[in-house]
Design an enzyme around this catalytic site. Structure first.
Site, mmCIF file in Angstrom:
data_model
loop_
_atom_site.group_PDB
_atom_site.id
_atom_site.type_symbol
_atom_site.label_atom_id
_atom_site.label_comp_id
_atom_site.label_asym_id
_atom_site.label_seq_id
_atom_site.Cartn_x
_atom_site.Cartn_y
_atom_site.Cartn_z
ATOM 1 N N LYS A 161 23.880 29.466 127.976
ATOM 2 C CA LYS A 161 23.765 30.260 129.194
ATOM 3 C C LYS A 161 23.637 31.732 128.842
ATOM 4 O O LYS A 161 24.193 32.202 127.845
ATOM 5 C CB LYS A 161 25.007 30.069 130.073
ATOM 6 N N PRO A 164 16.791 20.024 137.544
ATOM 7 C CA PRO A 164 18.070 20.245 136.872
ATOM 8 C C PRO A 164 19.256 19.992 137.793
ATOM 9 O O PRO A 164 19.163 20.181 139.004
ATOM 10 C CB PRO A 164 17.997 21.726 136.488
ATOM 11 N N HIS A 221 14.476 21.379 143.927
ATOM 12 C CA HIS A 221 14.333 22.057 142.630
ATOM 13 C C HIS A 221 15.638 22.027 141.830
ATOM 14 O O HIS A 221 15.688 22.533 140.711
ATOM 15 C CB HIS A 221 13.871 23.501 142.822
ATOM 16 N N GLY A 222 16.681 21.428 142.398
ATOM 17 C CA GLY A 222 17.954 21.350 141.711
ATOM 18 C C GLY A 222 19.035 20.900 142.668
ATOM 19 O O GLY A 222 18.749 20.253 143.681
ATOM 20 N N ALA A 223 20.279 21.262 142.346
ATOM 21 C CA ALA A 223 21.395 20.840 143.195
ATOM 22 C C ALA A 223 21.541 21.734 144.424
ATOM 23 O O ALA A 223 21.898 21.258 145.500
ATOM 24 C CB ALA A 223 22.691 20.847 142.383
ATOM 25 N N ASN A 270 21.664 31.342 136.987
ATOM 26 C CA ASN A 270 21.627 29.895 136.774
ATOM 27 C C ASN A 270 20.640 29.469 135.699
ATOM 28 O O ASN A 270 20.349 28.281 135.542
ATOM 29 C CB ASN A 270 21.320 29.167 138.093
ATOM 30 N N MET A 275 25.639 22.828 135.952
ATOM 31 C CA MET A 275 26.174 22.776 134.605
ATOM 32 C C MET A 275 27.280 21.722 134.506
ATOM 33 O O MET A 275 28.233 21.719 135.270
ATOM 34 C CB MET A 275 26.707 24.148 134.212
#
Length: 474
Positions: free
Chosen positions: A472, A368, A393-395, A199, A371
């Site tokens: 990426k 974040p 920390h993200g999704a 990721n 994507m």
């Protein structure tokens, strides 16, 4: 907590209390396995606190999205509650570009290629920083980099590289470095300034300021439509080598002391044991590596921008932080060791732990999305103290990589990236098949995650970041 009761719950498990900060739908979707893993974690002796953020999901030994706390005198350190990618974290660089400067999709593709030319995205490729001494980076973090890679250090009024970071250097017993074999040093040196896969990403984004926090945004140097660079990476093979080396030491210590849980992959050792001290010291070296690695990629992105826009293209560091680590912190009379695995520290305004430039406002918390979806810049709230100032920390993944490949088609993935449209999110990979497991469909809805954090009064949104182009690794 009446008006935000649906965003927080304390769960009484057999081994202790688990605190969960998530709206109802996210909590009920987590599944029984996350509670089982929490109960195992709570069996580690002398644990004082444990919580999940709304992006929590099953990991190895410990869920991603965990905060766990021990006292320094009788505490434990757990490689499992730090995570395999030690020091993995986020960096955001501000630019003096606006979104309209990257309106042309062909220009965005040129920028992606320029970044790829400077930052290897394949694991076998060597980084472009062979003149840097790895030992200096491990020992001194950002302060171990040659001056030419920290050019703003010579202009104090504009300097952000060394000041706008969660930690520019962690000190430790450097003799522990001798435990790591020579081949590991060689590989880690080759990987300085490289992205890694999974990721991890580098993304060009456009800012939209949240009106309620416009004053803070202006103090941070943010403006509507501004282009920023978000970088997500960690300690590469060095962190992996630390885990491998310390794994046997921790296992022997657990066996000797009769420690363990139902999960054989949950590793932990007393802080004052040889295994505990060795891991902690080498972990700090990995954190130094990780922050320097992100810095070098930011340096390379600046060069890529200048290739396209000339020397007038400028970048500066908004912030750099970690979300896989354990560090000593002060949250009362005595210091504690706070583990965060897939959790971000978000200190509020006035907190002494903020770097000096952010003492007045609180530092940026960099979150974040998946994507193709938005990312967020947040700031901690005073009420965050009840969760040791940890937020998401993200999704957070909602399904495994293999399941995602089976359920999501390439066409669905392409649609989420708006391929072929004027606002296409340009991706460096020509074959989308190789990245389906990183599609938005593999992750939770980041807007629901952010809503949970805001409604639980842990932090607030300063700006939303719309993706323009993404690089990426493979």
């Amino acid at each position: 907590m009446n008006n935000n009761a649906n965003y927080y719950r304390r769960i009484d498990l057999p081994a202790g209390d688990l605190h969960v900060f998530a709206r109802d739908d996210l909590f009920h979707a987590m599944g029984a396995k996350v509670l089982e893993m929490a109960n195992n974690n709570l069996q580690i002796p002398n644990i004082r606190y444990m919580s999940y953020t709304p992006d929590a999901h099953v990991g190895v030994g410990t869920c991603i999205g965990t905060t766990a706390v021990w006292g320094m005198e009788d505490g434990f350190v757990s490689p499992s509650i730090v995570g395999s990618d030690i020091g993995c974290g986020m960096r955001v660089q501000l630019t003096n570009l606006q979104a309209e400067d990257l309106h042309d999709v062909k220009l965005r593709r040129k920028l992606v290629k320029a970044i790829e030319k400077r930052i290897p995205v394949e694991n076998h490729q060597r980084g472009h920083f062979s003149d840097i001494r790895l030992e200096d980076v491990l020992r001194k973090g950002l302060h171990g980099l040659p001056g030419k890679y920290v050019p703003d250090a010579y202009t104090p009024r504009k300097a952000t590289s060394l000041t706008h970071v969660e930690c520019s250097r962690l000190r430790f017993d450097e003799s522990e470095l001798e435990r790591i074999p020579e081949p590991v040093w060689h590989r880690a040196h080759r990987q300085l300034g490289t992205l890694g896969n999974g990721n991890h990403f580098i993304e060009m984004q456009a800012i939209s300021v949240n009106e309620e926090n416009r004053r803070i945004a202006e103090q941070w140097g943010l403006r509507d439509g501004q282009v920023v660079v978000m970088i997500h990476s960690g300690s590469r093979s060095w962190g992996g080598a630390v885990n491998q080396h310390c794994g046997s030491l921790v296992a022997k210590t657990m066996s000797k002391l009769g420690l363990g849980t139902a999960d054989p992959k949950l590793a932990f050792a007393p802080l004052d044991s040889v295994a505990g001290r060795t891991y902690t010291n080498l972990m700090y070296a990995a954190l130094n590596y990780a922050v320097a690695n992100r810095h070098l990629m930011a340096f390379a992105v600046r060069d890529a921008l200048r290739e396209l826009f000339g020397s007038q293209a400028e970048t500066s560091t908004l912030y750099d932080l970690m979300h896989n680590y354990a560090c000593e912190e002060n949250h009362g009379e005595a210091p504690v060791l706070v583990h965060r695995k897939g959790a971000t520290r978000a200190l509020p305004a006035g907190h002494s732990g903020n770097p000096a430039p952010y003492r007045e406002t609180g530092h940026p918390a960099l979150i974040p999305g998946s994507m193709g979806t938005a990312s967020y810049l947040m700031v901690g709230a005073p009420e965050g103290l009840r969760n040791y100032y940890s937020i998401c920390h993200g999704a957070g993944r909602v399904r495994s990589r293999s399941a995602t490949k089976q359920l999501v088609t390439v066409d669905e993935f392409a649609s989420s990236l708006r391929i072929g449209q004027e606002d296409e999110i340009v991706l460096n990979h020509r074959a989308l098949e190789s990245l389906v497991d990183e599609s938005p469909q593999a992750y939770k809805d980041v807007d629901q995650i952010i809503d949970s954090v805001v409604q639980a009064r842990l932090a607030s949104v300063v700006a939303k970041c719309r993706p323009l182009a993404t690089v990426k690794g493979v």
